[in-house]
Write a protein that holds these residues in place. Structure first.
Motif, PDB file in Angstrom:
ATOM      1  N   GLY A 178       0.808  -1.208   0.000  1.00  0.00           N
ATOM      2  CA  GLY A 178       0.000   0.000   0.000  1.00  0.00           C
ATOM      3  C   GLY A 178       0.837   1.251   0.000  1.00  0.00           C
ATOM      4  N   LEU A 179       0.186   2.363   0.294  1.00  0.00           N
ATOM      5  CA  LEU A 179       0.829   3.678   0.338  1.00  0.00           C
ATOM      6  C   LEU A 179       1.025   4.078   1.795  1.00  0.00           C
ATOM      7  CD1 LEU A 179       1.725   6.357  -1.003  1.00  0.00           C
ATOM      8  CD2 LEU A 179      -0.679   7.060  -0.932  1.00  0.00           C
ATOM      9  N   VAL A 180       2.231   4.504   2.123  1.00  0.00           N
ATOM     10  CA  VAL A 180       2.539   4.900   3.494  1.00  0.00           C
ATOM     11  C   VAL A 180       3.493   6.080   3.461  1.00  0.00           C
ATOM     12  CG1 VAL A 180       4.478   3.299   3.675  1.00  0.00           C
ATOM     13  CG2 VAL A 180       3.267   4.009   5.749  1.00  0.00           C
ATOM     14  N   GLN A 181       3.435   6.918   4.471  1.00  0.00           N
ATOM     15  CA  GLN A 181       4.354   8.050   4.559  1.00  0.00           C
ATOM     16  C   GLN A 181       5.719   7.587   5.070  1.00  0.00           C
ATOM     17  OE1 GLN A 181       2.406  11.042   7.004  1.00  0.00           O
ATOM     18  NE2 GLN A 181       1.723  12.117   5.168  1.00  0.00           N
ATOM     19  N   ALA A 182       6.731   8.331   4.724  1.00  0.00           N
ATOM     20  CA  ALA A 182       8.076   8.036   5.211  1.00  0.00           C
ATOM     21  C   ALA A 182       8.073   7.981   6.737  1.00  0.00           C
ATOM     22  CB  ALA A 182       9.066   9.085   4.718  1.00  0.00           C
ATOM     23  N   GLY A 183       8.755   6.987   7.263  1.00  0.00           N
ATOM     24  CA  GLY A 183       8.789   6.775   8.704  1.00  0.00           C
ATOM     25  C   GLY A 183       7.738   5.804   9.188  1.00  0.00           C
ATOM     26  N   GLY A 184       6.798   5.461   8.330  1.00  0.00           N
ATOM     27  CA  GLY A 184       5.714   4.566   8.694  1.00  0.00           C
ATOM     28  C   GLY A 184       6.099   3.100   8.589  1.00  0.00           C
TER      29      GLY A 184
ATOM     30  N   LEU B  36      10.094   3.241   7.157  1.00  0.00           N
ATOM     31  CA  LEU B  36      10.129   3.171   5.699  1.00  0.00           C
ATOM     32  C   LEU B  36      10.635   4.470   5.095  1.00  0.00           C
ATOM     33  CD1 LEU B  36       6.891   1.128   5.173  1.00  0.00           C
ATOM     34  CD2 LEU B  36       9.130   0.524   4.229  1.00  0.00           C
ATOM     35  N   GLU B  37      11.351   4.326   4.003  1.00  0.00           N
ATOM     36  CA  GLU B  37      11.946   5.444   3.286  1.00  0.00           C
ATOM     37  C   GLU B  37      11.425   5.447   1.851  1.00  0.00           C
ATOM     38  OE1 GLU B  37      16.029   4.382   3.519  1.00  0.00           O
ATOM     39  OE2 GLU B  37      16.196   4.756   5.682  1.00  0.00           O
TER      40      GLU B  37
ATOM     41  N   GLY C 245       3.377 -10.421  -6.647  1.00  0.00           N
ATOM     42  CA  GLY C 245       3.906  -9.120  -6.263  1.00  0.00           C
ATOM     43  C   GLY C 245       2.861  -8.229  -5.608  1.00  0.00           C
ATOM     44  N   THR C 246       3.331  -7.369  -4.730  1.00  0.00           N
ATOM     45  CA  THR C 246       2.468  -6.377  -4.104  1.00  0.00           C
ATOM     46  C   THR C 246       3.235  -5.052  -4.053  1.00  0.00           C
ATOM     47  OG1 THR C 246       1.070  -5.890  -2.168  1.00  0.00           O
ATOM     48  CG2 THR C 246       3.186  -6.952  -1.727  1.00  0.00           C
ATOM     49  N   GLN C 247       2.557  -3.969  -4.385  1.00  0.00           N
ATOM     50  CA  GLN C 247       3.219  -2.675  -4.500  1.00  0.00           C
ATOM     51  C   GLN C 247       3.304  -1.976  -3.147  1.00  0.00           C
ATOM     52  OE1 GLN C 247       4.680  -1.262  -7.221  1.00  0.00           O
ATOM     53  NE2 GLN C 247       5.316   0.481  -5.940  1.00  0.00           N
ATOM     54  N   VAL C 248       4.490  -1.473  -2.850  1.00  0.00           N
ATOM     55  CA  VAL C 248       4.718  -0.642  -1.675  1.00  0.00           C
ATOM     56  C   VAL C 248       5.186   0.724  -2.162  1.00  0.00           C
ATOM     57  CG1 VAL C 248       6.136  -0.275   0.374  1.00  0.00           C
ATOM     58  CG2 VAL C 248       5.260  -2.566  -0.158  1.00  0.00           C
ATOM     59  N   THR C 249       4.477   1.765  -1.766  1.00  0.00           N
ATOM     60  CA  THR C 249       4.840   3.127  -2.145  1.00  0.00           C
ATOM     61  C   THR C 249       5.016   3.956  -0.882  1.00  0.00           C
ATOM     62  OG1 THR C 249       3.596   2.945  -4.210  1.00  0.00           O
ATOM     63  CG2 THR C 249       4.191   5.160  -3.466  1.00  0.00           C
ATOM     64  N   VAL C 250       6.198   4.571  -0.738  1.00  0.00           N
ATOM     65  CA  VAL C 250       6.505   5.378   0.433  1.00  0.00           C
ATOM     66  C   VAL C 250       6.628   6.831  -0.019  1.00  0.00           C
ATOM     67  CG1 VAL C 250       8.045   5.722   2.388  1.00  0.00           C
ATOM     68  CG2 VAL C 250       7.742   3.427   1.427  1.00  0.00           C
TER      69      VAL C 250
ATOM     70  N   GLU D 120      13.003   5.384  -0.708  1.00  0.00           N
ATOM     71  CA  GLU D 120      13.823   4.439  -1.491  1.00  0.00           C
ATOM     72  C   GLU D 120      13.335   3.002  -1.369  1.00  0.00           C
ATOM     73  OE1 GLU D 120      15.741   8.141  -0.882  1.00  0.00           O
ATOM     74  OE2 GLU D 120      15.036   6.718   0.648  1.00  0.00           O
ATOM     75  N   ASP D 121      12.425   2.736  -0.435  1.00  0.00           N
ATOM     76  CA  ASP D 121      11.853   1.398  -0.293  1.00  0.00           C
ATOM     77  C   ASP D 121      10.696   1.174  -1.260  1.00  0.00           C
ATOM     78  OD1 ASP D 121      12.302   1.840   3.210  1.00  0.00           O
ATOM     79  OD2 ASP D 121      13.533   0.588   1.902  1.00  0.00           O
ATOM     80  N   THR D 122      10.302   2.210  -1.977  1.00  0.00           N
ATOM     81  CA  THR D 122       9.211   2.078  -2.938  1.00  0.00           C
ATOM     82  C   THR D 122       9.579   1.079  -4.024  1.00  0.00           C
ATOM     83  OG1 THR D 122       8.392   4.319  -2.552  1.00  0.00           O
ATOM     84  CG2 THR D 122       7.865   3.296  -4.685  1.00  0.00           C
ATOM     85  N   ALA D 123       8.736   0.073  -4.201  1.00  0.00           N
ATOM     86  CA  ALA D 123       9.007  -0.999  -5.164  1.00  0.00           C
ATOM     87  C   ALA D 123       7.838  -1.977  -5.163  1.00  0.00           C
ATOM     88  CB  ALA D 123      10.295  -1.737  -4.804  1.00  0.00           C
ATOM     89  N   ALA D 124       7.857  -2.866  -6.143  1.00  0.00           N
ATOM     90  CA  ALA D 124       6.993  -4.043  -6.096  1.00  0.00           C
ATOM     91  C   ALA D 124       7.737  -5.110  -5.298  1.00  0.00           C
ATOM     92  CB  ALA D 124       6.679  -4.538  -7.498  1.00  0.00           C
ATOM     93  N   TYR D 125       7.072  -5.681  -4.328  1.00  0.00           N
ATOM     94  CA  TYR D 125       7.678  -6.693  -3.456  1.00  0.00           C
ATOM     95  C   TYR D 125       7.124  -8.065  -3.830  1.00  0.00           C
ATOM     96  CZ  TYR D 125       9.861  -3.196  -0.497  1.00  0.00           C
ATOM     97  OH  TYR D 125      10.669  -2.165  -0.033  1.00  0.00           O
ATOM     98  N   TYR D 126       8.041  -9.015  -4.006  1.00  0.00           N
ATOM     99  CA  TYR D 126       7.691 -10.367  -4.408  1.00  0.00           C
ATOM    100  C   TYR D 126       8.189 -11.364  -3.370  1.00  0.00           C
ATOM    101  CZ  TYR D 126       7.213  -8.185  -9.017  1.00  0.00           C
ATOM    102  OH  TYR D 126       6.862  -7.369 -10.064  1.00  0.00           O
TER     103      TYR D 126
END
Length: 119
Positions: A10-16, A85-86, A112-117, A88-94
């Motif tokens: 999902g979408l999370v703010q930096a530091g989350g 989270l930073e 895969g699941t998308q992580v957006t920071v 730079e951690d934004t990516a698709a995670y598998y």
């Protein structure tokens, strides 16, 4: 037929924080190591963390101290707890897993699941 299904992105703010899950299902005899990889646009897929069936773990240097991998063998599930989270951690995670099914052992991948920071 063996399947891996990820959830928790999902979408999370930096530091989350976020927790990813990956459940294996199907005709499974045993599961050896289970891993999380990630891939950002324009980059190669990289190993984030791995856990063996003896619960030994290893992590990419970039996530040490922030991410924790764990597994529940009764549920054939691997987790990735991500903190601090930073962007730079934004990516698709598998997730992937080395699984023995009947007489064959092979590597299986999830979708895969998308992580957006956000910063």
């Amino acid at each position: 037929q063996v399947q891996l299904v990820e959830s928790g992105g999902g979408l999370v703010q930096a530091g989350g924080s976020l927790r990813l899950s990956c459940a294996a299902s199907g005709s499974i005899s045993s599961i050896n190591f289970m891993s999380w990889y990630r891939q950002a646009p324009g980059t190669q897929r990289e190993l984030v963390a791995r856990i063996t069936n003896g619960d030994s773990t290893n992590y990419a240097d970039s996530v040490k101290g922030r991410f924790t991998i764990s597994r529940d063998n009764a549920k054939n599930t691997v987790y990735l707890q991500m903190s601090s989270l930073e962007p730079e951690d934004t990516a698709a995670y598998y997730c992937n897993a080395n699984i023995r099914s009947f007489l064959t052992t092979k590597i299986y991948w999830g979708q895969g699941t998308q992580v957006t920071v956000s910063s």
